[in-house]
Design a protein around this motif. Structure first.
Motif, PDB file in Angstrom:
ATOM      1  N   UNK C 390       0.838  -1.202   0.000  1.00 29.72           N
ATOM      2  CA  UNK C 390       0.000   0.000   0.000  1.00 29.72           C
ATOM      3  C   UNK C 390       0.872   1.251   0.000  1.00 29.72           C
ATOM      4  N   UNK C 391       2.019   1.178   0.663  1.00 30.32           N
ATOM      5  CA  UNK C 391       2.927   2.330   0.646  1.00 30.32           C
ATOM      6  C   UNK C 391       3.410   2.584  -0.774  1.00 30.32           C
ATOM      7  N   UNK C 392       3.628   1.512  -1.546  1.00 29.56           N
ATOM      8  CA  UNK C 392       4.021   1.686  -2.938  1.00 29.56           C
ATOM      9  C   UNK C 392       2.924   2.374  -3.733  1.00 29.56           C
ATOM     10  N   UNK C 393       1.687   1.926  -3.549  1.00 33.39           N
ATOM     11  CA  UNK C 393       0.599   2.497  -4.339  1.00 33.39           C
ATOM     12  C   UNK C 393       0.339   3.951  -3.944  1.00 33.39           C
ATOM     13  N   UNK C 394       0.401   4.241  -2.637  1.00 38.00           N
ATOM     14  CA  UNK C 394       0.124   5.613  -2.191  1.00 38.00           C
ATOM     15  C   UNK C 394       1.275   6.555  -2.454  1.00 38.00           C
ATOM     16  N   UNK C 395       2.505   6.123  -2.160  1.00 38.19           N
ATOM     17  CA  UNK C 395       3.630   7.055  -2.155  1.00 38.19           C
ATOM     18  C   UNK C 395       4.686   6.774  -3.209  1.00 38.19           C
ATOM     19  N   UNK C 396       4.513   5.677  -3.963  1.00 35.91           N
ATOM     20  CA  UNK C 396       5.434   5.429  -5.069  1.00 35.91           C
ATOM     21  C   UNK C 396       6.775   4.847  -4.679  1.00 35.91           C
ATOM     22  N   UNK C 397       6.966   4.452  -3.422  1.00 31.53           N
ATOM     23  CA  UNK C 397       8.253   3.861  -3.036  1.00 31.53           C
ATOM     24  C   UNK C 397       8.334   2.461  -3.630  1.00 31.53           C
ATOM     25  N   UNK C 398       9.386   2.121  -4.388  1.00 30.40           N
ATOM     26  CA  UNK C 398       9.444   0.828  -5.071  1.00 30.40           C
ATOM     27  C   UNK C 398       9.299  -0.332  -4.098  1.00 30.40           C
ATOM     28  N   UNK C 399       8.492  -1.306  -4.478  1.00 32.51           N
ATOM     29  CA  UNK C 399       8.160  -2.385  -3.562  1.00 32.51           C
ATOM     30  C   UNK C 399       9.373  -3.262  -3.246  1.00 32.51           C
ATOM     31  N   UNK C 400      10.092  -3.687  -4.298  1.00 30.94           N
ATOM     32  CA  UNK C 400      11.235  -4.580  -4.069  1.00 30.94           C
ATOM     33  C   UNK C 400      12.264  -3.902  -3.169  1.00 30.94           C
ATOM     34  N   UNK C 401      12.493  -2.601  -3.393  1.00 32.98           N
ATOM     35  CA  UNK C 401      13.436  -1.863  -2.558  1.00 32.98           C
ATOM     36  C   UNK C 401      12.997  -1.822  -1.107  1.00 32.98           C
ATOM     37  N   UNK C 402      11.694  -1.647  -0.904  1.00 36.61           N
ATOM     38  CA  UNK C 402      11.188  -1.616   0.475  1.00 36.61           C
ATOM     39  C   UNK C 402      11.485  -2.923   1.180  1.00 36.61           C
ATOM     40  N   UNK C 403      11.312  -4.050   0.470  1.00 37.19           N
ATOM     41  CA  UNK C 403      11.548  -5.345   1.117  1.00 37.19           C
ATOM     42  C   UNK C 403      12.968  -5.429   1.647  1.00 37.19           C
ATOM     43  N   UNK C 404      13.916  -5.023   0.815  1.00 41.69           N
ATOM     44  CA  UNK C 404      15.312  -5.097   1.272  1.00 41.69           C
ATOM     45  C   UNK C 404      15.551  -4.145   2.448  1.00 41.69           C
ATOM     46  N   UNK C 405      14.959  -2.958   2.360  1.00 38.70           N
ATOM     47  CA  UNK C 405      15.124  -2.004   3.461  1.00 38.70           C
ATOM     48  C   UNK C 405      14.552  -2.563   4.755  1.00 38.70           C
ATOM     49  N   UNK C 406      13.375  -3.183   4.683  1.00 42.59           N
ATOM     50  CA  UNK C 406      12.775  -3.734   5.892  1.00 42.59           C
ATOM     51  C   UNK C 406      13.578  -4.903   6.435  1.00 42.59           C
TER      52      UNK C 406
END
Lengths: 330, 261, 474
Positions: C390-406
């Motif tokens: 949902x953060x990707x859809x709302x704010x455009x942060x790339x999903x795959x990148x978020x996974x690595x960051x988390x």
């Protein structure tokens, strides 16, 4: 809009009450003491609040009886009634009833250092006395243990009736060589239904559509794009590919198909599961390329007869999530 | 004859010739001899703004942009009206933006691209003739996997499935037939025009869903619901608790080894 | 008149002395001691609204064609369960209100338990003699999460049906017994038999509420018997309780809190939509929607399932540990296991095996607070990872990148939280200066020396500025 105003109003009311109570409670100390804070003003205030709560409660009842089931108004009426009651009770508890701070002794039990330690000794001794005079304690104990295990197994055994045999059930599939593919309305799927880049959901003719093994996702790619392993070379006539629709990670339906309009600058064709985003490469036969899934997506060989799509064999692997009996890489 | 009357006859003949030519003009995609002025205008605009990636005559440029031969008016209309084209950079994902071209230029470009080979024309969509129930069913089967049942958009690994709030019925139908960027393509054999009408009608509904329960909080389900539970319900109740009870967390626990006073 | 009533009761039940004790029972007043009651009152509202809902809901998966008032569903084949829920929402007066109040109360119930758990943890209230009660509380938390999951899955809508499919996969993923367990509970391969729906229903309306209610009664009794803990302060000691008597002030405050909880829940139930099942549509195993999420208290599990890299444990051709096990079973087991084990760990760590009726402030035990903060941060990081799509859809942060960051954050942030909270607690303690300054607290000590005085030499004796270390009292 009105809903927001109502909530804003409630916030302001709460803050007002907070101010009132803070003013009333300033400088209190928790020593044993008794205060009688009731004043005519406070009592009248509480009475007014209670009456207000009663009116709101009556409003709820009237709205229920005479209005067309308007959820919002009913909710507000109930909330106002309960909210006024809450404020009345809280104000009363601080500003009307006697305020006391008392001190009470705690019961002291089983403090290892305290006098009550003797009670523990008493209990332990009594328990031990229960087996005075019994000579073959170990024998009886072992026999009791054996009885417990046996009876426990007997008690637990009927639970197994609640479920069927595992491996057969989880491996069942309605697909055989020649099984026709049908859509959600049980109409035959034709090869021409799909254009390049299209996808649809299909089922085994005559099967229960809720059967996990029955549902397929059928996609069409350009035949020259295919990179299937040699043993599956004839599984995709005219570029039509069929895979189980059920993700091998956690059994959600794979309902995303991505097919690039311009393959040179886009990711390749793939099926993606919307639950945890496991991604399967359709050109390579359902191999996993992203996400937490491990096993590839089972593929069904297809053949076209008189324009109809039929299965040309069985699924290449077990459908659904993995369990102990599933084979890796199947 | 007088010069003036000769001029008049010549002018009349010219005007009549134009009318004749105009009445004989065929739709741009079938024009073989003389393209219409609209197509010509489109060609000029195309060569200025699009050919660096799509090539002259829309043949495509390897590694930069696909061939548009056979793409049809539907594709051009979709991409231009939703501002997805032109891209800022080759390889970017096309995203909805304010259209780059004004209305008349869009029509010209659409006419030109439509003239390149045989491609789908702009579909006619009549949402009011569609069935909401059929639309919801078809949407849940074919579209919700990427766009979500409420049309609020989603992740498609490698791409972005946009929310559909801004999509007109025509754009919905165009996307279904064209399959832009990573979206799959649905032929008329799979989804008939009547079924597309129903889907368009359902998409219109998702813009203003039936919120019988109150404030819709975004229509994306448990995430905003959880936020409200914590930031509204728990916060309010904790405030009430703080008003009821005593404040001040007492005195320090003496450290081990210190005498107690 | 009151005397007559009490006398009547006493003559028949002998309850006179109990009533006397009860009316004078002293409750320490601190506002954070009300968190448990918030959970209790949410539960009462759940039961009340729940009873109403059982009168309308039909737990059956038999298919019917919908002909009701919501147009987009007309003509679709749906289950009777889903249809009865739609009917309740649209055609029963106040039905949607009660349904929404019930659901908001469920979210609030679990949230209140978590807030209460944090209070218990950070003030050391789980120490002897209350560790047994603490285990009961943790058990209730697990049951509450399960109960909520079962409740919203009954409705057979698309979102909750997908959640059940995942639940089945998680059950199957348990090594060795998963296959048996999964097919036992569901009666075969997912989606199982008609019997599954009725068993789920009975579990949700009878088995789990009775279990939670029973444990709650025991929990309250075990609070009342040794009396509630209290913070240190004037006149307070390990052997007394200072506070407000039950009657009249405390009872009114508690009832006021009940009314406030009910008011908030009814306000939300009427004004903020929750779980609009008609917008999701019915569940079929071959349907899936993007952005499907569980209710918030299962968000940590979806985060774990999405973050875990793709590996199974395979022996030969036998899959011993399928992937969903790590995120769906091992992760919650670790978290709850740690919480269960914590009282024993702390006893061993600090050497303090005494009973405690006085609470620590969080800063008074920096190590415990730091460990609690680290655990909470770990779970919270994974929880937020669950909504990365949902953060990707709302704010455009790339999903795959978020996974690595988390993934990186789930290692780094708990460590940072530990260090930060530990430093903060120690700094706060230091800044309070010498405890001898200011008002002198009077603390009554028990006549017999505490076990705490016979401190082991391994105890942390680091003196901080302003405190003089003195030898333990003999």
């Amino acid at each position: 809009m009105i809903a927001r105003l109502i909530r804003l109003g409630r916030w302001l009311w709460r803050i007002a009450i907070a101010g009132v109570l803070l003013w009333l409670r300033r400088g209190k100390e928790p020593l044993p003491e008794r205060e009688l804070p009731a004043s005519p003003r406070a009592e009248k205030g509480v009475a007014a609040l209670l009456v207000g709560a009663g009116i709101a409660g009556a409003a709820f009842a009237l709205l229920y009886a005479f209005d067309e089931a308007n959820t919002q108004l009913l909710g507000v009426a109930a909330a106002v009634a309960l909210g006024l009651l809450a404020i009345a009770l809280i104000v009363a508890s601080h500003a009307i009833v006697p305020q006391e701070t008392l001190s009470e002794e705690r019961p002291r039990f089983a403090d290892p250092a305290a006098e009550r330690g003797t009670e523990v000794e008493d209990v332990a001794m009594r328990a031990r006395e229960g087996v005075d005079g019994i000579t073959r304690r170990r024998l009886l104990g072992a026999a009791g243990g054996a009885a417990a295990v046996g009876l426990g197994a007997a008690a637990a055994a009927p639970l197994a009736s609640l479920g069927p045999r595992v491996g057969d059930r989880l491996r069942e599939s309605p697909w055989r060589d020649g099984t026709p593919l049908v859509d959600e309305n049980s109409r035959p799927v034709l090869a021409d239904d799909l254009t390049v880049g299209g996808f649809l959901t299909a089922f085994a003719e005559g099967s229960d559509k809720r059967d996990l093994a029955s549902s397929l996702v059928v996609v069409r790619v350009r035949p020259e794009e295919l990179e299937l392993p040699p043993e599956r070379a004839d599984w995709a006539p005219e570029g039509l590919l069929a895979f189980s629709k059920i993700c091998t990670h956690a059994q959600c339906a794979i309902s995303l198909f991505r097919y690039p309009l311009f393959a040179e600058r886009s990711p390749g064709p793939a099926l993606v599961c919307p639950c945890h985003y496991s991604t399967f490469d359709v050109l390579k036969g359902g191999r996993r390329i992203f996400g937490p899934a491990v096993r590839p997506l089972p593929q069904l060989p297809l053949k076209i007869e008189v324009g109809h799509l039929l299965a040309a064999g069985e699924l290449s692997g077990a459908v659904g999530a993995s369990w102990g009996g599933v084979e890796e890489g199947s | 004859m007088r010069r003036a009357s000769r001029l008049a006859i010549a002018a009349t003949a010219l005007v009549l010739a134009f009318f004749a030519a105009g009445s004989l003009a065929r739709p741009p995609s079938q024009s073989t001899s003389r393209p219409s002025p609209l197509v010509e205008e489109g060609r000029t605009l195309f060569e200025e703004g699009c050919s660096s990636c799509h090539g002259f005559s829309g043949k495509g440029v390897e590694g930069r942009g696909p061939s548009l031969i056979g793409a049809g008016e539907a594709a051009a209309d979709f991409y231009l009206r939703t501002g997805r084209m032109p891209l800022n950079q080759v390889g970017d994902e096309p995203l909805r933006a304010p259209p780059h071209y004004p209305e008349d230029e869009i029509r010209a470009l659409v006419a030109y691209v439509g003239s390149l080979g045989e491609g789908p024309a702009i579909p006619t969509v009549e949402p009011e003739r569609g069935s909401l129930s059929e639309g919801m069913q078809l949407f849940d089967e074919s579209c919700a996997g990427c766009h979500g049942t409420g049309g609020k958009g989603g992740v498609a690994i490698g791409g972005y499935a946009p929310p559909l709030g801004a999509a007109t019925p025509t754009q919905v139908a165009e996307a279904i037939r064209v399959g832009p960027y990573l979206m799959p393509r649905f032929s008329a054999a799979q989804l008939s025009d009547a079924e597309v009408d129903s889907i368009a009608r359902y998409v219109e509904l998702t813009r203003e869903p039936d919120d019988a329960g109150g404030w819709g909080i975004g229509h994306i389900g448990p995430v905003p619901e959880g936020l409200i539970a914590w930031l509204a319900a728990i916060a309010a109740i904790l405030l009430v608790a703080r008003l009821i009870g005593e404040r001040g967390a007492g005195e320090p626990t003496p450290k081990r080894g210190e005498p107690r006073r | 008149m009151i005397r007559r009533a009490v006398s009547t009761l006493d003559q028949r039940t002998g309850a006179g002395s109990i009533l006397g004790k009860a009316l004078k029972y002293v409750f320490p007043d601190h506002w954070t001691f009300l968190f448990g009651e918030i959970a209790l009152y949410s539960f009462v509202i759940l039961v009340g609204t729940g009873i109403y809902l059982t009168l309308f809901f039909e737990p059956s998966t038999s298919q019917v064609v919908y002909h009701g008032s919501y147009a987009p569903l007309r003509g679709q084949e749906i289950s009777k369960a889903y249809e009865s829920a739609l009917d309740l929402s649209f055609n029963v007066r106040a039905g949607l209100l009660i349904r929404q109040v019930h659901h908001w109360a469920a979210l609030t119930f679990v949230a209140a338990i978590v807030v209460h758990l944090m209070r218990i943890f950070f003030t050391g209230a789980f120490r002897k003699p209350r560790d047994l009660n603490y285990y009961i509380g943790l058990t209730m938390l697990m049951l509450a999460v399960l109960e909520g999951y079962a409740g919203y899955s009954l409705l057979d809508d698309l979102l909750s049906g997908m959640g059940l499919a995942i639940g089945n996969a998680v059950a199957l993923s348990i090594p060795f017994v998963g296959g048996q367990l999964g097919t036992l509970i569901w009666g075969g391969r997912f989606p199982g038999t008609e019997a599954f729906m009725s068993r789920l229903f009975i579990t949700h309306v009878l088995l789990l509420p009775v279990a939670i209610g029973g444990l709650m009664a025991v929990h309250l009794a075990m609070v009342a018997t040794p009396h509630h803990t209290q913070f240190r302060g004037r006149g307070r000691s390990e052997t007394n309780v200072v506070g407000t008597p039950l009657w009249p002030a405390y009872a009114l405050r508690s009832l006021g809190l009940f009314a406030a909880v009910a008011a908030v829940l009814f306000a939300l139930g009427g004004l903020v939509q929750i779980n609009p099942i008609w917008q999701w549509g019915p569940y079929e195993p071959y349907l899936g929607t993007n952005g499907a999420q569980p209710d918030w208290y299962l968000g940590w599990l979806i985060g774990a399932l999405r973050l875990m890299p793709h590996f199974d444990v395979v022996l030969g051709s036998y899959t011993v540990v399928p992937n969903p096990f790590w995120g769906g079973v091992l992760f919650p087991l670790l978290v709850f296991g740690f919480l269960f084990a914590w009282p024993s760990i702390e006893r061993r760590w600090s050497g303090d095996r005494a009973q405690h009726n006085l609470l620590d402030r969080p800063r008074d035990n920096p190590r415990r607070s730091a460990v609690g903060a680290a655990l909470f941060t770990w779970v919270a990081t994974i929880f937020f990872a669950g909504s990365a799509d949902r953060a990707f859809v709302q704010f455009g942060v790339p999903y795959e990148g978020q996974l690595w960051a988390y993934r990186a954050a789930s290692f780094v942030l708990p460590l940072l939280a530990y260090l930060l909270v530990k430093r903060m607690c120690e700094a706060l303690r230091r800044s309070e200066g010498h405890p001898g300054e200011g008002s002198a607290p009077v603390i009554v000590r028990p006549a017999v020396p505490h076990a705490a005085e016979r401190a082991s030499p391994l105890v942390d004796q680091r003196p901080t500025a302003g405190h003089q270390a003195r030898s333990p009292h003999k």
